[in-house]
Enzyme design. Sequence first.
Site, PDB file in Angstrom:
ATOM      1  N   TYR A  52       0.427  -7.412   5.541  1.00 14.70           N
ATOM      2  CA  TYR A  52      -0.068  -8.788   5.568  1.00 14.70           C
ATOM      3  C   TYR A  52      -1.039  -8.995   6.732  1.00 14.70           C
ATOM      4  CZ  TYR A  52       4.013  -9.780   2.569  1.00 14.70           C
ATOM      5  OH  TYR A  52       4.972  -9.790   1.579  1.00 14.70           O
ATOM      6  N   HIS A 110       8.525  -1.477   2.148  1.00 14.29           N
ATOM      7  CA  HIS A 110       7.777  -2.412   1.306  1.00 14.29           C
ATOM      8  C   HIS A 110       7.877  -2.068  -0.179  1.00 14.29           C
ATOM      9  CE1 HIS A 110       4.215  -5.421   1.640  1.00 14.29           C
ATOM     10  NE2 HIS A 110       4.863  -5.596   0.513  1.00 14.29           N
TER      11      HIS A 110
END
Length: 280
Positions: A52, A110
């Site tokens: 991000y 992730h």
Amino acid sequence: MTSDATDHQLADGTTAPLVGFGTYPLKGEEGITAMVSALEAGYRYLDSAVNYENEAEVGEALRRSGVPREEVRLATKIPGRFHARELALQSLQDSADAFGVERIDVALIHWPNPSRNLYGEAWSALVEAQQEGLVETIGVSNFTEAHLERVIAESGVTPALNQVELHPMFPQDEMRAVHARLGILTQAWSPLGKRQAPFDAEPVVRAADAHGVTPAQAILRWHVQLGSMPLPKSATSDRQRTNLEVTGFSLTDDELAAISGLARAGGRISGSDPDSHEEM
């Protein structure tokens, strides 16, 4: 149907709030402002990730908010390109440095990145980091039952949570059952819907009207009663506040079933995680 508890109890002995705050794609000063607003509204779990590219902003928002550090759980994720042990451990230290904290509250893989087949090594790194005190809670994201079974068998350690796509168009019945069997908390990315939330769908509108809440609140309450921890995203203070207001009312069994039935009526609207950027 779950009770109106104020927290999720994780298998590792820690807790997580009923609703967390998704921080993608909040970045820069605007992102910090939005995250400070979320903290002021009452969010106490900020979900971030290396990919991000906003961990520094997350840490800065916490400092500016004035909310005590010990009240907020900061979460990050190791990207697929860092699954080798040393890279995974370095990724975690880099995330702690970016947050500006000594210990990461929650760290996840992730996604399993199966083509490289190193997610078992990444999990071992998370277990090591937890044992050394760099991370408090460890989990995964976008793992299937087979991925979960493998890391548990190899390490003897069960992930505390698995963050997956979950919304009314994709209620994840099978994975939620797997999580329940293994004692894993289900976290939901895109909890209101992929690409377009079904706010105007008849079961959602009917439930919202019946309880005097917004369609988003009805869907988030659906998550809570399923035992899922949703991570809604909003940069708007009013929506941040209302997205947290999921207690004080309960959906009926029929309302829950009708919202879940949207998946059968409309089909799954899905794909790869738009936040993962695993090609990087």
